[in-house]
Write a protein that holds these residues in place. Structure first.
Motif, PDB file in Angstrom:
ATOM      1  N   VAL A   1     -58.994  35.007   0.878  1.00 35.13           N
ATOM      2  CA  VAL A   1     -57.550  34.055   1.517  1.00 35.13           C
ATOM      3  C   VAL A   1     -57.128  35.262   2.215  1.00 35.13           C
ATOM      4  N   ARG A   2     -56.798  34.846   3.412  1.00 36.23           N
ATOM      5  CA  ARG A   2     -56.053  35.730   4.305  1.00 36.23           C
ATOM      6  C   ARG A   2     -54.931  34.804   5.263  1.00 36.23           C
ATOM      7  N   PRO A   3     -54.080  36.288   5.378  1.00 38.15           N
ATOM      8  CA  PRO A   3     -52.619  35.801   5.680  1.00 38.15           C
ATOM      9  C   PRO A   3     -52.700  35.133   6.809  1.00 38.15           C
ATOM     10  N   THR A   4     -51.720  34.108   7.199  1.00 36.62           N
ATOM     11  CA  THR A   4     -51.475  33.763   8.247  1.00 36.62           C
ATOM     12  C   THR A   4     -50.655  34.083   9.148  1.00 36.62           C
ATOM     13  N   GLU A   5     -49.599  34.031  10.385  1.00 32.75           N
ATOM     14  CA  GLU A   5     -49.096  34.503  10.941  1.00 32.75           C
ATOM     15  C   GLU A   5     -47.951  35.110  10.579  1.00 32.75           C
ATOM     16  N   SER A   6     -47.388  33.617  10.147  1.00 33.82           N
ATOM     17  CA  SER A   6     -45.685  33.907   9.306  1.00 33.82           C
ATOM     18  C   SER A   6     -46.264  35.200   8.143  1.00 33.82           C
ATOM     19  N   GLY A   7     -47.501  34.927   7.545  1.00 35.94           N
ATOM     20  CA  GLY A   7     -47.816  35.848   6.003  1.00 35.94           C
ATOM     21  C   GLY A   7     -47.918  36.956   6.253  1.00 35.94           C
ATOM     22  N   GLN A   8     -48.930  36.952   7.667  1.00 33.51           N
ATOM     23  CA  GLN A   8     -48.362  38.768   8.298  1.00 33.51           C
ATOM     24  C   GLN A   8     -46.837  39.370   8.232  1.00 33.51           C
ATOM     25  N   VAL A   9     -46.166  38.306   8.730  1.00 32.00           N
ATOM     26  CA  VAL A   9     -45.109  39.273   8.741  1.00 32.00           C
ATOM     27  C   VAL A   9     -44.240  39.299   7.922  1.00 32.00           C
ATOM     28  N   VAL A  10     -44.770  38.248   6.561  1.00 32.02           N
ATOM     29  CA  VAL A  10     -43.839  39.202   4.770  1.00 32.02           C
ATOM     30  C   VAL A  10     -44.657  40.250   3.901  1.00 32.02           C
ATOM     31  N   VAL A  11     -46.368  40.166   4.585  1.00 27.08           N
ATOM     32  CA  VAL A  11     -47.482  41.189   4.521  1.00 27.08           C
ATOM     33  C   VAL A  11     -46.551  42.665   4.987  1.00 27.08           C
ATOM     34  N   ARG A  12     -46.280  42.553   6.087  1.00 29.84           N
ATOM     35  CA  ARG A  12     -45.638  43.722   7.064  1.00 29.84           C
ATOM     36  C   ARG A  12     -44.249  43.990   6.236  1.00 29.84           C
ATOM     37  N   PHE A  13     -43.102  43.264   6.022  1.00 33.58           N
ATOM     38  CA  PHE A  13     -42.102  43.324   5.306  1.00 33.58           C
ATOM     39  C   PHE A  13     -42.629  44.027   3.544  1.00 33.58           C
ATOM     40  N   GLY A  14     -43.918  43.580   3.369  1.00 31.09           N
ATOM     41  CA  GLY A  14     -43.685  43.974   2.222  1.00 31.09           C
ATOM     42  C   GLY A  14     -44.145  45.553   1.760  1.00 31.09           C
ATOM     43  N   ARG A  15     -45.229  45.702   2.664  1.00 26.92           N
ATOM     44  CA  ARG A  15     -45.294  47.410   2.930  1.00 26.92           C
ATOM     45  C   ARG A  15     -44.848  48.383   3.470  1.00 26.92           C
ATOM     46  N   GLN A  16     -43.671  47.575   4.697  1.00 22.90           N
ATOM     47  CA  GLN A  16     -42.679  48.895   4.669  1.00 22.90           C
ATOM     48  C   GLN A  16     -41.803  49.146   3.604  1.00 22.90           C
ATOM     49  N   LEU A  17     -41.563  48.383   2.586  1.00 23.84           N
ATOM     50  CA  LEU A  17     -41.127  48.606   1.609  1.00 23.84           C
ATOM     51  C   LEU A  17     -40.954  49.090   0.449  1.00 23.84           C
ATOM     52  N   ALA A  18     -43.039  48.492   0.913  1.00 27.58           N
ATOM     53  CA  ALA A  18     -43.311  49.778  -0.319  1.00 27.58           C
ATOM     54  C   ALA A  18     -43.436  51.529  -0.403  1.00 27.58           C
TER      55      ALA A  18
END
Length: 303
Positions: free
Chosen positions: A58-75
């Motif tokens: 699976v691959r994140p969409t452009e919107s998914g990349q925004v949430v992934v980046r937020f998740g990594r920052q949160l972690a």
């Protein structure tokens, strides 16, 4: 109405992206694949966006990349807090907090010359560990944008959304060849001869040699007679053995120029590639320590 991003749903998205499939993410999270699917659907409903392309992996969409980046920052923030509090990272209660892993994208020439010595300043900080990803300086921002790395050495002065940027200096390259190669292929007008002369190129993303020739010729690229050598030391060795001409970092060129193994076939002509440090705008002590060390070493090595 304010819409929140529940942390458990964001963590599930990260697990799916990192593991590549819903089944693999379920195994890591100790839940069923159906539960993972339901969480992703719930997160997509909350955001009103499709966050994943259901491919394998699976691959994140452009919107998914925004949430992934937020998740990594949160972690990252959670990891820093746990480390500061001396809390365990999911192991036994008396287990010390784990190290601070920092994924960083670095171009090959920086990695082979000045970047690693910058990390010497971190040797005494046992809780800061780096995870270096080698990528062309023109493409490292892609990894920042997707959230795969927290910082990058890049040739782009335009900050990625959510990132800060600072100039580090410039890598200087010299157009070099062996004396024998220069006598055979480059004895005359460079603008006429370079497009025909065999050339050494790092990889198929490397545009440095082509851009250099285009500037000299008014648009014509380097020769199609080329050797791809995706190693910094191997690249310089390939030029030194006479496979072709190439743009060699000054730090690698100097000893070979002294011995006469290589010559400048366009004396005084150099190429400077400006380098920048981009990083997440995040109050992270570990990230700040790396940024300080990198900037200090770049000031010494790049000027």
């Amino acid at each position: 109405m304010k819409t929140e991003l529940p942390h458990d749903l964001v963590r599930t998205l990260l697990a799916v992206v990192d593991e590549g499939t819903f089944d693999a993410a379920a195994a890591v999270l100790h839940v069923t694949p159906s539960a993972v699917s339901q969480r992703i659907k719930a997160l997509e409903q909350r955001t009103g966006r499709v966050l994943l392309t259901r491919t394998k992996p699976v691959r994140p969409t452009e919107s998914g990349q925004v949430v992934v980046r937020f998740g990594r920052q949160l972690a990252r923030l959670e990891g820093d807090a746990r480390s500061a509090l001396g809390m365990a990272d999911g192991g036994a209660e008396d287990e010390p907090a784990g190290p601070s892993w920092l994924p960083i994208a670095v171009n090959a020439d920086s990695l082979a010359t000045w970047f690693v010595p910058a990390l010497a300043a971190l040797a005494r900080q046992a809780r800061v560990h780096v995870d270096l990803r080698r990528e062309d300086e023109a493409h490292t921002t892609t990894l920042l944008r997707s959230g795969e790395v927290m910082a990058a050495v890049t040739s782009s002065p335009e900050p990625v959304a959510g990132c800060s940027v600072r100039r580090l200096g410039a890598m200087e390259y010299l157009p070099l060849a062996t004396p024998q190669f220069a006598a055979r292929w480059l004895d005359g007008d460079p603008a006429r001869l370079l497009p025909r002369a065999p050339v050494v190129v790092f990889d198929r993303r490397d545009d440095l040699q082509d851009a250099f020739v285009r500037e000299l010729t008014g648009g014509q690229p380097a020769s199609r007679l080329r050797h791809y050598v995706p190693s910094c030391e191997g690249f310089t060795d390939a030029v030194t053995t006479g496979l072709g001409w190439g743009l060699v970092p000054r730090i690698h060129a100097t000893p070979r120029l002294r011995t006469g193994a290589l010559v400048e076939f366009l004396p005084g002509r150099t190429v400077e590639v400006p380098l920048y440090w981009q990083q997440w705008r995040l109050d992270s002590p570990a990230l700040a320590a790396v940024a300080t060390a990198v900037a200090a070493q770049a000031a010494r090595a790049l000027g």
